[in-house]
Write an enzyme that holds these catalytic residues in place. Structure first.
Site, PDB file in Angstrom:
ATOM      1  N   LYS A  45       0.853  -1.193   0.000  1.00  0.00           N
ATOM      2  CA  LYS A  45       0.000   0.000   0.000  1.00  0.00           C
ATOM      3  C   LYS A  45       0.883   1.235   0.000  1.00  0.00           C
ATOM      4  O   LYS A  45       1.896   1.265   0.682  1.00  0.00           O
ATOM      5  CB  LYS A  45      -0.915   0.007   1.228  1.00  0.00           C
ATOM      6  CG  LYS A  45      -1.990  -1.068   1.163  1.00  0.00           C
ATOM      7  CD  LYS A  45      -2.927  -1.006   2.359  1.00  0.00           C
ATOM      8  CE  LYS A  45      -3.966  -2.107   2.245  1.00  0.00           C
ATOM      9  NZ  LYS A  45      -4.918  -2.120   3.356  1.00  0.00           N
ATOM     10  N   LYS A  50       7.474   1.295   3.798  1.00  0.00           N
ATOM     11  CA  LYS A  50       7.261   2.264   4.884  1.00  0.00           C
ATOM     12  C   LYS A  50       5.877   2.144   5.515  1.00  0.00           C
ATOM     13  O   LYS A  50       5.656   2.537   6.661  1.00  0.00           O
ATOM     14  CB  LYS A  50       7.426   3.697   4.370  1.00  0.00           C
ATOM     15  CG  LYS A  50       8.786   4.002   3.774  1.00  0.00           C
ATOM     16  CD  LYS A  50       9.737   4.518   4.803  1.00  0.00           C
ATOM     17  CE  LYS A  50      11.028   5.024   4.193  1.00  0.00           C
ATOM     18  NZ  LYS A  50      12.016   5.390   5.192  1.00  0.00           N
ATOM     19  N   THR A  72       5.104  13.926  11.300  1.00  0.00           N
ATOM     20  CA  THR A  72       6.426  13.470  10.874  1.00  0.00           C
ATOM     21  C   THR A  72       7.006  14.489   9.919  1.00  0.00           C
ATOM     22  O   THR A  72       6.288  15.367   9.429  1.00  0.00           O
ATOM     23  CB  THR A  72       6.363  12.084  10.204  1.00  0.00           C
ATOM     24  OG1 THR A  72       7.683  11.572  10.058  1.00  0.00           O
ATOM     25  CG2 THR A  72       5.701  12.143   8.829  1.00  0.00           C
ATOM     26  N   SER A  75      10.161  13.931   2.980  1.00  0.00           N
ATOM     27  CA  SER A  75       9.885  14.456   1.640  1.00  0.00           C
ATOM     28  C   SER A  75       9.391  13.356   0.719  1.00  0.00           C
ATOM     29  O   SER A  75       9.169  13.578  -0.461  1.00  0.00           O
ATOM     30  CB  SER A  75      11.164  15.069   1.060  1.00  0.00           C
ATOM     31  OG  SER A  75      12.178  14.082   1.016  1.00  0.00           O
ATOM     32  N   TYR A 112      -4.150  11.143   0.559  1.00  0.00           N
ATOM     33  CA  TYR A 112      -4.418  10.380   1.784  1.00  0.00           C
ATOM     34  C   TYR A 112      -4.808  11.295   2.948  1.00  0.00           C
ATOM     35  O   TYR A 112      -4.769  10.885   4.112  1.00  0.00           O
ATOM     36  CB  TYR A 112      -3.191   9.549   2.173  1.00  0.00           C
ATOM     37  CG  TYR A 112      -2.692   8.621   1.095  1.00  0.00           C
ATOM     38  CD1 TYR A 112      -3.573   7.829   0.350  1.00  0.00           C
ATOM     39  CD2 TYR A 112      -1.330   8.517   0.806  1.00  0.00           C
ATOM     40  CE1 TYR A 112      -3.114   6.973  -0.639  1.00  0.00           C
ATOM     41  CE2 TYR A 112      -0.866   7.653  -0.182  1.00  0.00           C
ATOM     42  CZ  TYR A 112      -1.758   6.885  -0.900  1.00  0.00           C
ATOM     43  OH  TYR A 112      -1.293   6.037  -1.875  1.00  0.00           O
ATOM     44  N   GLY A 177      18.193   5.404   5.954  1.00  0.00           N
ATOM     45  CA  GLY A 177      18.065   5.798   7.355  1.00  0.00           C
ATOM     46  C   GLY A 177      18.315   4.652   8.324  1.00  0.00           C
ATOM     47  O   GLY A 177      18.504   4.867   9.510  1.00  0.00           O
ATOM     48  N   GLY A 178      18.286   3.420   7.822  1.00  0.00           N
ATOM     49  CA  GLY A 178      18.618   2.256   8.645  1.00  0.00           C
ATOM     50  C   GLY A 178      17.436   1.519   9.240  1.00  0.00           C
ATOM     51  O   GLY A 178      17.611   0.482   9.879  1.00  0.00           O
ATOM     52  N   GLU A 201      24.438   0.040  -0.593  1.00  0.00           N
ATOM     53  CA  GLU A 201      24.470   1.493  -0.413  1.00  0.00           C
ATOM     54  C   GLU A 201      25.193   2.172  -1.580  1.00  0.00           C
ATOM     55  O   GLU A 201      26.195   1.641  -2.068  1.00  0.00           O
ATOM     56  CB  GLU A 201      25.184   1.817   0.908  1.00  0.00           C
ATOM     57  CG  GLU A 201      25.069   3.277   1.310  1.00  0.00           C
ATOM     58  CD  GLU A 201      25.654   3.553   2.693  1.00  0.00           C
ATOM     59  OE1 GLU A 201      25.022   4.294   3.455  1.00  0.00           O
ATOM     60  OE2 GLU A 201      26.752   3.033   3.002  1.00  0.00           O
ATOM     61  N   ALA A 205      26.625   8.110  -1.250  1.00  0.00           N
ATOM     62  CA  ALA A 205      26.016   8.390   0.070  1.00  0.00           C
ATOM     63  C   ALA A 205      26.333   7.211   0.985  1.00  0.00           C
ATOM     64  O   ALA A 205      25.451   6.500   1.443  1.00  0.00           O
ATOM     65  CB  ALA A 205      24.510   8.582  -0.068  1.00  0.00           C
ATOM     66  N   ASP A 207      27.448   6.794   4.062  1.00  0.00           N
ATOM     67  CA  ASP A 207      27.607   7.061   5.503  1.00  0.00           C
ATOM     68  C   ASP A 207      27.478   5.790   6.341  1.00  0.00           C
ATOM     69  O   ASP A 207      28.191   5.619   7.333  1.00  0.00           O
ATOM     70  CB  ASP A 207      26.573   8.101   5.964  1.00  0.00           C
ATOM     71  CG  ASP A 207      25.159   7.686   5.617  1.00  0.00           C
ATOM     72  OD1 ASP A 207      24.390   7.360   6.543  1.00  0.00           O
ATOM     73  OD2 ASP A 207      24.815   7.655   4.424  1.00  0.00           O
TER      74      ASP A 207
END
Length: 311
Positions: A45, A50, A72, A75, A112, A177-178, A201, A205, A207
């Site tokens: 969905k 997420k 929250t 973006s 939504y 973000g992990g 990764e 980026a 990190d």
């Protein structure tokens, strides 16, 4: 945190999410030299994994907290996930978005019924705007990746994958973000026989790769990668899980991400965003490491601007 927590999480969110399919491709197996099992969270969905974490985080709130709404800053996919999960559960959602966020993502949030609060496109501005909503409305803050309830919700994708394919040797996921890799690592630890978890990764980026090496959270000066979902850094809730339970992180080049994304579109007829292509790109880059193994890959999302493809 224990096995029971994850089972309770799975039971809690099951009525509100899709149990997404696991797809295979003989042609891609031959190309990679291993047995691939793609967990298609692009069919979830709102189009991304997420939804799992956002739903669990809202369901974990008390009735009184839900009455005051949630907030929250995001973006992208988490903004849409919180908006949809909140709408389904009758909760008001306030979404702080940078003014330069893609119009398609703002439109998704509004579809939504999320209320958008625009701010400058800096992390400081996003956090300040979210804090203001917390103070004024009493809304509960939901973090896209660095919150236990979100991590537990994310773990359910790998739990489903392991239920269907219990003999996996390794699961690869993109790492931004992990929150997804931490959840996946917990699922593998509690529900597999001896399944490793590896992160993919972008070099642009990297990190998490550097954090993994140094043992402390590193950040990016810039993040000039097409994998827009992976430009964020790790947090203090997910990093200890990653250090303890993730085997390694493999970095890939931008052209490798684009070529793999195109390969998935063309060969599997499946629409994925650039971030989703990163773990499979890591497999293709390191074929010897995965030779003849059973390899799970979580295709994290499919929210892509089809008018602006990289190939």
């Amino acid at each position: 945190m224990n096995k029971q927590t994850l089972i309770q999480t799975q039971n809690r969110i099951k009525p509100f999410i899709h149990q997404t399919p696991v797809l295979t491709s003989q042609l891609l197996n031959e190309k990679a030299g291993c047995n691939l099992f793609f967990k298609c969270e692009n069919f979830q969905k709102m189009g991304a994994f997420k939804m799992r974490g956002a739903t669990n985080a809202i369901l974990s709130l008390s009735e009184d907290e839900r009455q005051k709404g949630v907030v929250t800053h995001s973006s992208g996919n988490f903004a849409q996930a919180v908006s949809l999960a909140a709408q389904k559960l009758g909760v008001k959602a306030y979404i702080v978005m940078p003014e330069n966020a893609p119009q398609v993502k703002k439109d998704g949030v509004r579809t939504y019924e999320g209320e958008i609060i625009e701010c400058e496109s800096t992390l400081q501005a996003r956090e300040a705007a979210a804090n203001k909503v917390r103070e004024e409305k009493g809304a509960s803050f939901l973090h896209p990746s660095n919150q236990d309830e979100v991590i537990y919700g994310n773990s359910t994708a790998a739990m489903e994958l392991l239920e269907e394919q219990p003999n996996l040797d390794v699961i690869l996921v993109p790492i931004g973000g992990g929150g997804l890799i931490a959840g996946t690592a917990l699922a593998a630890y509690y529900f597999s026989i001896n399944c490793k978890v590896i992160g993919g990764e972008p070099i642009e980026a990297d990190d998490a790769y550097r954090s993994f090496a140094s043992g402390k959270i590193e950040t990016n000066k810039g993040a000039n990668t097409i994998a827009d979902g992976l430009r964020t850094h790790l947090g203090n809730r997910n990093f200890p899980i990653i250090k303890k339970h993730v085997d390694k992180i493999i970095r890939v080049e931008e052209d490798e991400i684009i070529n793999t994304m195109q390969l998935i579109w063309e060969r599997m007829k499946v629409l994925v965003e650039p971030s989703s292509a990163v773990p499979f790109a890591a497999v293709l880059k390191n074929k010897e490491e995965f030779k003849n193994k059973n390899v799970g890959i979580i295709l994290s999302g499919g929210n892509v601007d089809v008018t602006n493809l990289p190939f």
